[in-house]
Design a protein around this motif. Sequence first.
Motif, PDB file in Angstrom:
ATOM      1  N   UNK A  73       3.192   3.685 -10.102  1.00 40.19           N
ATOM      2  CA  UNK A  73       4.230   4.377  -9.680  1.00 40.19           C
ATOM      3  C   UNK A  73       5.686   4.000 -11.426  1.00 40.19           C
ATOM      4  N   UNK A  74       6.017   4.782 -12.025  1.00 41.25           N
ATOM      5  CA  UNK A  74       6.582   4.417 -12.859  1.00 41.25           C
ATOM      6  C   UNK A  74       8.464   3.823 -12.682  1.00 41.25           C
ATOM      7  N   UNK A  75       8.654   2.890 -13.066  1.00 40.46           N
ATOM      8  CA  UNK A  75      10.625   2.344 -11.673  1.00 40.46           C
ATOM      9  C   UNK A  75      11.506   3.471 -12.370  1.00 40.46           C
ATOM     10  N   UNK A  76      11.802   3.695 -11.907  1.00 36.67           N
ATOM     11  CA  UNK A  76      12.947   4.805 -12.347  1.00 36.67           C
ATOM     12  C   UNK A  76      14.562   4.157 -11.930  1.00 36.67           C
ATOM     13  N   UNK A  77      14.840   2.852 -11.387  1.00 32.48           N
ATOM     14  CA  UNK A  77      15.457   2.549 -10.271  1.00 32.48           C
ATOM     15  C   UNK A  77      15.538   0.872 -10.270  1.00 32.48           C
ATOM     16  N   UNK A  78      16.892   0.213 -10.535  1.00 29.00           N
ATOM     17  CA  UNK A  78      16.553  -1.270  -9.510  1.00 29.00           C
ATOM     18  C   UNK A  78      15.530  -2.049  -8.121  1.00 29.00           C
ATOM     19  N   UNK A  79      15.979  -0.356  -7.810  1.00 30.97           N
ATOM     20  CA  UNK A  79      15.338  -0.885  -5.929  1.00 30.97           C
ATOM     21  C   UNK A  79      13.980  -0.785  -6.586  1.00 30.97           C
ATOM     22  N   UNK A  80      13.545   0.599  -7.379  1.00 29.63           N
ATOM     23  CA  UNK A  80      11.565   0.343  -7.593  1.00 29.63           C
ATOM     24  C   UNK A  80      10.824  -0.528  -8.152  1.00 29.63           C
ATOM     25  N   UNK A  81      12.299  -1.155  -9.085  1.00 29.59           N
ATOM     26  CA  UNK A  81      11.745  -2.473  -9.844  1.00 29.59           C
ATOM     27  C   UNK A  81      11.425  -3.472  -8.861  1.00 29.59           C
ATOM     28  N   UNK A  82      12.530  -4.030  -8.257  1.00 27.39           N
ATOM     29  CA  UNK A  82      12.429  -4.800  -7.265  1.00 27.39           C
ATOM     30  C   UNK A  82      11.300  -5.390  -6.180  1.00 27.39           C
ATOM     31  N   UNK A  83      11.326  -3.691  -5.582  1.00 29.53           N
ATOM     32  CA  UNK A  83      10.255  -3.287  -4.901  1.00 29.53           C
ATOM     33  C   UNK A  83       8.592  -3.785  -5.340  1.00 29.53           C
ATOM     34  N   UNK A  84       8.990  -3.575  -6.899  1.00 25.40           N
ATOM     35  CA  UNK A  84       7.606  -3.862  -7.726  1.00 25.40           C
ATOM     36  C   UNK A  84       7.092  -5.757  -7.804  1.00 25.40           C
ATOM     37  N   UNK A  85       8.445  -6.047  -8.124  1.00 28.76           N
ATOM     38  CA  UNK A  85       8.231  -7.502  -7.836  1.00 28.76           C
ATOM     39  C   UNK A  85       7.684  -8.101  -5.770  1.00 28.76           C
ATOM     40  N   UNK A  86       7.852  -7.872  -5.375  1.00 24.51           N
ATOM     41  CA  UNK A  86       8.061  -8.101  -4.231  1.00 24.51           C
ATOM     42  C   UNK A  86       6.633  -7.941  -3.495  1.00 24.51           C
ATOM     43  N   UNK A  87       5.854  -6.286  -4.101  1.00 14.98           N
ATOM     44  CA  UNK A  87       4.652  -6.136  -3.828  1.00 14.98           C
ATOM     45  C   UNK A  87       3.991  -6.603  -4.490  1.00 14.98           C
ATOM     46  N   UNK A  88       4.177  -7.702  -5.903  1.00 10.15           N
ATOM     47  CA  UNK A  88       2.458  -8.050  -6.456  1.00 10.15           C
ATOM     48  C   UNK A  88       2.627  -9.614  -5.889  1.00 10.15           C
ATOM     49  N   UNK A  89       3.909 -10.128  -5.227  1.00  6.14           N
ATOM     50  CA  UNK A  89       4.475 -11.513  -4.399  1.00  6.14           C
ATOM     51  C   UNK A  89       3.252 -11.417  -3.218  1.00  6.14           C
ATOM     52  N   UNK A  90       4.501 -10.142  -2.762  1.00  2.00           N
ATOM     53  CA  UNK A  90       2.954 -10.127  -1.347  1.00  2.00           C
ATOM     54  C   UNK A  90       1.736 -10.132  -1.601  1.00  2.00           C
ATOM     55  N   UNK A  91       0.818  -8.982  -2.146  1.00  2.00           N
ATOM     56  CA  UNK A  91      -0.135  -9.130  -2.403  1.00  2.00           C
ATOM     57  C   UNK A  91      -0.725 -10.325  -2.823  1.00  2.00           C
ATOM     58  N   UNK A  92      -0.063 -10.782  -3.630  1.00  2.00           N
ATOM     59  CA  UNK A  92      -1.190 -12.553  -4.301  1.00  2.00           C
ATOM     60  C   UNK A  92      -1.084 -13.471  -3.077  1.00  2.00           C
ATOM     61  N   UNK A  93       0.562 -13.135  -1.907  1.00  2.00           N
ATOM     62  CA  UNK A  93       0.037 -13.822  -0.731  1.00  2.00           C
ATOM     63  C   UNK A  93      -1.174 -13.685   0.320  1.00  2.00           C
ATOM     64  N   UNK A  94      -1.477 -12.667   0.483  1.00  2.00           N
ATOM     65  CA  UNK A  94      -1.949 -11.711   1.114  1.00  2.00           C
ATOM     66  C   UNK A  94      -3.568 -12.315   0.736  1.00  2.00           C
ATOM     67  N   UNK A  95      -3.567 -11.909  -0.339  1.00  2.00           N
ATOM     68  CA  UNK A  95      -5.201 -12.351  -1.711  1.00  2.00           C
ATOM     69  C   UNK A  95      -5.438 -13.824  -1.405  1.00  2.00           C
ATOM     70  N   UNK A  96      -4.820 -14.511  -1.102  1.00  2.00           N
ATOM     71  CA  UNK A  96      -5.153 -15.984  -0.374  1.00  2.00           C
ATOM     72  C   UNK A  96      -4.236 -16.853  -1.679  1.00  2.00           C
ATOM     73  N   UNK A  97      -3.100 -16.646  -2.417  1.00  2.00           N
ATOM     74  CA  UNK A  97      -2.245 -17.021  -3.179  1.00  2.00           C
ATOM     75  C   UNK A  97      -2.425 -16.393  -4.452  1.00  2.00           C
TER      76      UNK A  97
END
Length: 480
Positions: A73-97
Amino acid sequence: MVRTGEQYLAGLRDGRRVFYRGQLVEDVTQHPILRVPCTHSAFLFDLQFDRDLSPPLAVEDGRTGETVCSFYQVPTDREALRGRAELIEETTKRSGAVFNIVKVIGSDALFALRIVSRALDQAKGTDYAARVQAYHEKVSREDLATVVAQTDVKGDRSLRPQQQRDPDLYVRIKERRPDGIVVRGAKAHITQAPVADEIIVIPSRAMTDADYAVAFAVPANAPGLTMICRPLLELEGARHPLEGPRVLRHALVEALVIFEDVFVPWERVFLAGETEFAGPLAHMFALWHRYTAISYRAAQADLIAALGLEIAEANGIADRSHIRRDLVDLILFAEIQRMAARVAASEHKVDGLTGVCYPNPLYVNIGKLYSNTHYLSALQALIDCAGGLAITAPSGDDFANPNLRPLLEKYLAGSPQVSSEKRFKLFLMLRELVGLLGGLESVTMVHAEGSIEASVIELLRTYDFASSRVLVDRLVGETA
Ligand SMILES: Cc1cc2nc3c(=O)[nH]c(=O)nc-3n(C[C@H](O)[C@H](O)[C@H](O)COP(=O)(O)OP(=O)(O)OC[C@H]3O[C@@H](n4cnc5c(N)ncnc54)[C@H](O)[C@@H]3O)c2cc1C
């Protein structure tokens, strides 16, 4: 529609040409080593069905109403951009870092392509933006695993592509045909390419020769494409399950990707000769991908910090002053990267032509440069907390031997607050990190997503000294 891990794995049995340790791999999903990078990526697909994941990975596409992967999904506002970073962090954590890269890196390139192709079309009257959009919609709709091949093999680094003794040391257009282009050359270190559905190719730098200003996408089984994997020493070295708590389930493979006269139809060509747009595309992708980098690296830094604390506790020294300093170094390593990602999102920029909201280059590059230059000192702090057993601990097989285990529990005891078994397992996890993964992670942290110098150049290129210069010039009487 989002796919399951099983559906993704089934798609990889497609005759792709992948080599591991000199042998052609019949089926990457069944290979004793490569099956781990396969199941690692499959795990990201399965996470799309995890209702506990926050923010969620599967979202509704506002335009089509279909359920798609949020990374596309193309980020078109700050929340989407920040949510993308959070999701990258969270999926990394779930994948054994371990960073779960497919689709994330692909969308980094697609966002860059969307921005640059629109500017290119406006300047030249071409139709690249429509092609990029159609391809983007296809990979999102079909939920494909995309990776990015940017880094050319480059030959003599002091020479430009067209000055190299072999013209193929940068990927180039060898032939232009009415129905498409034929490309030749090679890209190095391409993460998860052997287990991807699609490979997106973009230039690694500004180009002055039209044949090297090329961007396109190919399926991983395209005729003429050969991938030679690095040996996964971390997996080959983890002989007992206790010795590879992360790598036996989550690992990435890098490959040398060679294009021997690969045909690419025009609808998959996104840049073909417009030299002045090669540099902007390379930079815009690097920006997106460094934002990704500081997000996944923050998750990995959390693991290192917690491991430092737990091993210090197991050793009974967590309250000693030099260990407290080590722990502060580990906290800084995690939080400076996280802080950089957050500020980059809140101080975001918006592309005037497309409305795409992208991270602030200044804060991304500060975070990335810090990450590049502080990983080895973070590792030093961790090793300082741990002691030499971080590398000399006996094996998992010794611990499993009923005659040896009582001896190990007796002689490898530390603080009474922590069981010998836990302390032993912490050491094996440390050896996985500094021994089995040490070389890979050290090189990754210095070079992946661009070398130290690349961030230095970007910082100096984009930093606005103007307002601070005024301060000085006022004092020396140069301005009113
Ligand atoms: C684990 C890992 C995963 C990666 N994954 C991907 C991926 O998925 N896709 C992808 O496209 N790339 C990927 N990369 C590539 C990564 O971006 C590059 O390693 C990085 O950009 C450095 O390039 P290089 O390896 O060719 O090293 P070099 O560029 O050769 O760097 C070596 C040194 O030479 C210097 N140097 C190079 N050129 C010049 C010059 N002209 N003038 C002065 N100094 C110069 C550099 O600054 C550095 O100090 C990955 C790398 C690693 C290690």
